[in-house]
Design a protein around this motif. Structure first.
Motif, mmCIF file in Angstrom:
data_model
loop_
_atom_site.group_PDB
_atom_site.id
_atom_site.type_symbol
_atom_site.label_atom_id
_atom_site.label_comp_id
_atom_site.label_asym_id
_atom_site.label_seq_id
_atom_site.Cartn_x
_atom_site.Cartn_y
_atom_site.Cartn_z
ATOM 1 N N THR A 171 0.831 -1.210 0.000
ATOM 2 C CA THR A 171 0.000 0.000 0.000
ATOM 3 C C THR A 171 0.862 1.256 0.000
ATOM 4 N N LEU A 172 1.720 1.396 0.990
ATOM 5 C CA LEU A 172 2.550 2.598 1.084
ATOM 6 C C LEU A 172 3.550 2.686 -0.068
ATOM 7 N N VAL A 173 4.068 1.559 -0.506
ATOM 8 C CA VAL A 173 5.031 1.582 -1.612
ATOM 9 C C VAL A 173 4.367 2.077 -2.896
ATOM 10 N N CYS A 174 3.161 1.605 -3.192
ATOM 11 C CA CYS A 174 2.446 2.049 -4.392
ATOM 12 C C CYS A 174 2.088 3.532 -4.308
ATOM 13 N N VAL A 175 1.653 3.993 -3.137
ATOM 14 C CA VAL A 175 1.340 5.411 -2.961
ATOM 15 C C VAL A 175 2.592 6.258 -3.200
ATOM 16 N N ALA A 176 3.730 5.805 -2.659
ATOM 17 C CA ALA A 176 4.972 6.557 -2.833
ATOM 18 C C ALA A 176 5.421 6.604 -4.284
ATOM 19 N N VAL A 209 22.791 7.663 -12.930
ATOM 20 C CA VAL A 209 23.926 7.737 -12.005
ATOM 21 C C VAL A 209 23.502 8.344 -10.673
ATOM 22 N N VAL A 210 22.801 9.484 -10.713
ATOM 23 C CA VAL A 210 22.408 10.164 -9.471
ATOM 24 C C VAL A 210 21.468 9.287 -8.648
ATOM 25 N N SER A 211 20.481 8.694 -9.301
ATOM 26 C CA SER A 211 19.527 7.865 -8.553
ATOM 27 C C SER A 211 20.195 6.619 -7.993
ATOM 28 N N GLY A 212 21.162 6.060 -8.728
ATOM 29 C CA GLY A 212 21.869 4.890 -8.225
ATOM 30 C C GLY A 212 22.678 5.193 -6.982
ATOM 31 N N VAL A 213 23.357 6.335 -6.968
ATOM 32 C CA VAL A 213 24.137 6.727 -5.789
ATOM 33 C C VAL A 213 23.225 6.899 -4.576
ATOM 34 N N ILE A 214 22.085 7.560 -4.781
ATOM 35 C CA ILE A 214 21.154 7.783 -3.668
ATOM 36 C C ILE A 214 20.578 6.459 -3.173
ATOM 37 N N GLY A 215 20.211 5.571 -4.095
ATOM 38 C CA GLY A 215 19.665 4.277 -3.688
ATOM 39 C C GLY A 215 20.650 3.456 -2.879
ATOM 40 N N ILE A 216 21.915 3.433 -3.313
ATOM 41 C CA ILE A 216 22.937 2.673 -2.580
ATOM 42 C C ILE A 216 23.175 3.288 -1.208
ATOM 43 N N ALA A 221 17.763 1.548 4.917
ATOM 44 C CA ALA A 221 16.410 1.957 4.523
ATOM 45 C C ALA A 221 15.595 0.809 3.932
ATOM 46 N N GLY A 222 16.215 -0.283 3.523
ATOM 47 C CA GLY A 222 15.474 -1.429 3.000
ATOM 48 C C GLY A 222 14.757 -1.125 1.702
ATOM 49 N N ILE A 223 13.502 -1.480 1.621
ATOM 50 C CA ILE A 223 12.713 -1.284 0.417
ATOM 51 C C ILE A 223 12.663 0.171 -0.012
ATOM 52 N N TRP A 224 12.758 1.100 0.955
ATOM 53 C CA TRP A 224 12.655 2.526 0.614
ATOM 54 C C TRP A 224 13.868 3.027 -0.144
ATOM 55 N N ALA A 225 14.982 2.302 -0.071
ATOM 56 C CA ALA A 225 16.125 2.646 -0.920
ATOM 57 C C ALA A 225 15.777 2.436 -2.391
ATOM 58 N N LEU A 226 15.063 1.334 -2.678
ATOM 59 C CA LEU A 226 14.644 1.058 -4.053
ATOM 60 C C LEU A 226 13.582 2.044 -4.515
ATOM 61 N N VAL A 227 12.659 2.415 -3.643
ATOM 62 C CA VAL A 227 11.621 3.385 -3.988
ATOM 63 C C VAL A 227 12.246 4.740 -4.300
ATOM 64 N N ALA A 228 13.173 5.191 -3.430
ATOM 65 C CA ALA A 228 13.829 6.475 -3.647
ATOM 66 C C ALA A 228 14.614 6.482 -4.952
ATOM 67 N N GLN A 229 15.236 5.369 -5.282
ATOM 68 C CA GLN A 229 15.980 5.286 -6.536
ATOM 69 C C GLN A 229 15.061 5.523 -7.739
ATOM 70 N N GLN A 230 13.882 4.916 -7.716
ATOM 71 C CA GLN A 230 12.928 5.094 -8.813
ATOM 72 C C GLN A 230 12.461 6.543 -8.924
ATOM 73 N N LEU A 231 12.131 7.164 -7.807
ATOM 74 C CA LEU A 231 11.616 8.530 -7.822
ATOM 75 C C LEU A 231 12.675 9.530 -8.266
ATOM 76 N N VAL A 232 13.885 9.391 -7.736
ATOM 77 C CA VAL A 232 14.953 10.323 -8.106
ATOM 78 C C VAL A 232 15.316 10.166 -9.578
#
Length: 515
Positions: free
Chosen positions: A130-135, A171-178, A185-196
């Protein structure tokens, strides 16, 4: 880079889409490879690091959520993009109307994704969705805002600008995700990578694109794009269903761990197909569209693109299959068992090499309805097949479940590609299927030989090497084997290489005449 025609502006007269100069097509193909190679290269590094830091569970949750987002993005993007790129005459009014519709629809569809998130989580029996899809819902809006300027750049074959946007975002999103994964951060690292990734890409796209919308939007211009757009959007939904049915049903029946294993195993060969063949796909629609009224030139260009896609795509998939064992061992014990579905999905990628260009070919020739029919047939057949597999393997091992889905996907793709080649090459273009396939035979042999390399080297103890050393040894042996076969069996490969060598290294075709 010189333009074949002036960039489309609001005041522009209708743009005539004649055949572009060969130099511009070659430049577009080159920049398309730079675009995809850079993105895929950075994505491979990021994926490997994140896979070592996280596990199949997090990757599976993200894959389940992205299916909902991709459905929404397909509804927004597919139809109008193809219409803009393929249309012979295009004015600023068409672009203004398309942008207005997509911007408004982007807000609405993103809100709909957020509203449907609880139902999506309930369907998968996974409350974290739920929260992942909303994000991830803003991805839909950003896609709507990016669609028209990206289509303008692709129509003008300005892939240098697209390359800058994509590489920087990856490149930028990959650095932030890692960084977030290291921080726990767990799953939220992957979510942030997609958004950035989407946000950086959107910002850079609007900086490099010369077109700007006007304040006056004539919705009447939409009607001129609408007929083609409806067929193309219908085809896009069918393609999305056929491409994502495996992930949908893996998640529904097997849960996040099997989905994560399947997602990683599918992602690696899919990224190689991206960098090799889908780089050509990006150029195929605009370049083939310029030949839509000359079937001979159309067929010749399609055969050349398919041959190029095969010689760069098939051997690297054979090398990946050869290195699957030590590669999975390098990622860590949480991914144990992934090597078998990875090898099967390398075969899926090899089959897919022969289907990637067929969709753009049908769109370029003005027959998106046939593409829609093929895509929907494949999607519906996939739904039935994967649902049956889900019932049969419901209580099995996650790696075995992922392997079963992969085997079914290969079988489906073989059948669908055979039909698609016949419909596109024989029926729509009026050419021989043998003419389309025969130039790719050396690449098929090279890929097969590369994939079989471990069966010989493992007898010499290669399977006892540390994982990273094993990847290097098997990869080098497979790559050299494939290169040697291509060089000795494919005259076109030799000609391509010689043309790119410095003049002093070229061997003359004929001995010089005596003075």
């Amino acid at each position: 880079m010189a333009n074949a025609s002036p960039p489309v502006t609001v005041e522009a007269a209708p743009v005539q889409a004649g055949p572009p100069p060969k130099s511009k097509v070659r430049s577009a193909i080159g920049w398309s490879y730079v675009l995809t190679a850079g993105r895929v290269g950075s994505s491979i590094v990021v994926t490997f690091v994140l896979a070592m830091l996280l596990g199949p569970d997090e990757f599976g949750i993200l894959a389940m959520a992205l299916v909902l987002v991709m459905i929404a993005q397909t509804i927004l993007q597919q139809g109008l993009v193809s219409a803009i790129v393929q249309r012979d005459k295009l004015t600023g009014a068409h672009l203004d109307a398309a942008f207005g519709v997509l911007a408004i629809a982007g807000f609405g569809v993103a809100a709909l994704v957020a509203a449907l998130s609880p139902l999506w989580a309930l369907m998968y029996r996974e409350p974290r969705l739920t929260l992942v899809c909303v994000a991830l819902a803003p991805l839909v809006l950003m896609q709507g805002l990016a669609t028209v300027p990206e289509a303008v750049l692709r129509r003008e074959l300005q892939f240098r600008a697209v390359a800058i946007r994509t590489l920087l975002a990856a490149v930028v999103s990959g650095v932030i995700g890692i960084a977030l994964a290291v921080a726990g951060a767990g799953i939220w690292a992957l979510v942030a990578q997609q958004l950035v990734n989407a946000l950086i890409g959107l910002i850079v796209l609007w900086i490099v694109c010369p077109w700007r919308p006007s304040r006056r939007i004539r919705l009447g211009a939409i009607r001129e794009l609408w007929t083609f757009s409806l067929h193309s959007a219908n085809a896009g939904l069918g393609v999305m269903l056929s491409n994502r049915a495996d992930l949908i049903f893996t998640g529904l029946f097997f849960g996040p761990i099997a989905t994560g294993i399947y997602r990683l195993a599918a992602r690696l060969p899919d990224m190689l197909v991206d960098v090799t063949v889908r780089s050509l796909q990006q150029v195929a629609l605009p370049s083939l569209s310029r030949h839509q009224n000359d079937r001979t030139a159309f067929v010749n260009h399609l055969v050349q693109l398919q041959h190029l896609g095969a010689i760069v795509g098939l051997p690297v998939l054979g090398v990946l299959a050869a290195t699957a064992g030590p590669l999975v061992g390098f990622l860590g014990p949480q991914w144990a068992g992934t090597e078998v579905p990875l090898q099967v999905l390398c075969l899926f990628g090899a089959v897919n090499v022969f289907g990637v260009l067929l969709g753009p070919a049908l769109q370029a020739i003005g027959q998106p309805g046939k593409l829609a029919a093929i895509s929907w047939a494949r999607g519906l057949l996939g739904v039935a097949t994967f649902a049956a597999l889900g019932t049969m393997f419901g209580g099995g091992n996650p790696a075995a479940q992922a392997t079963a889905i992969a085997v079914a996907g290969v079988c489906l793709q073989v059948v669908v590609n055979a039909v698609s080649i016949w419909v596109t090459v024989r029926r729509a273009a009026g050419a021989s299927v043998l003419r389309f396939l025969l130039p790719t035979l050396p690449a098929v042999v090279a890929a097969t030989a590369a994939a079989l390399v471990p069966y010989g080297l493992n007898r010499l103890g290669a399977d006892e090497l540390p994982p990273l050393v094993g990847v290097v040894v098997l990869g080098a042996a497979g790559g050299l084997t494939a290169a040697a076969i291509l060089w000795t069996t494919d005259r076109r490969v030799r000609d391509l290489v010689r043309k790119r060598l410095p003049r002093r290294f070229r061997r003359p075709s004929h001995p010089p005449r005596p003075a």
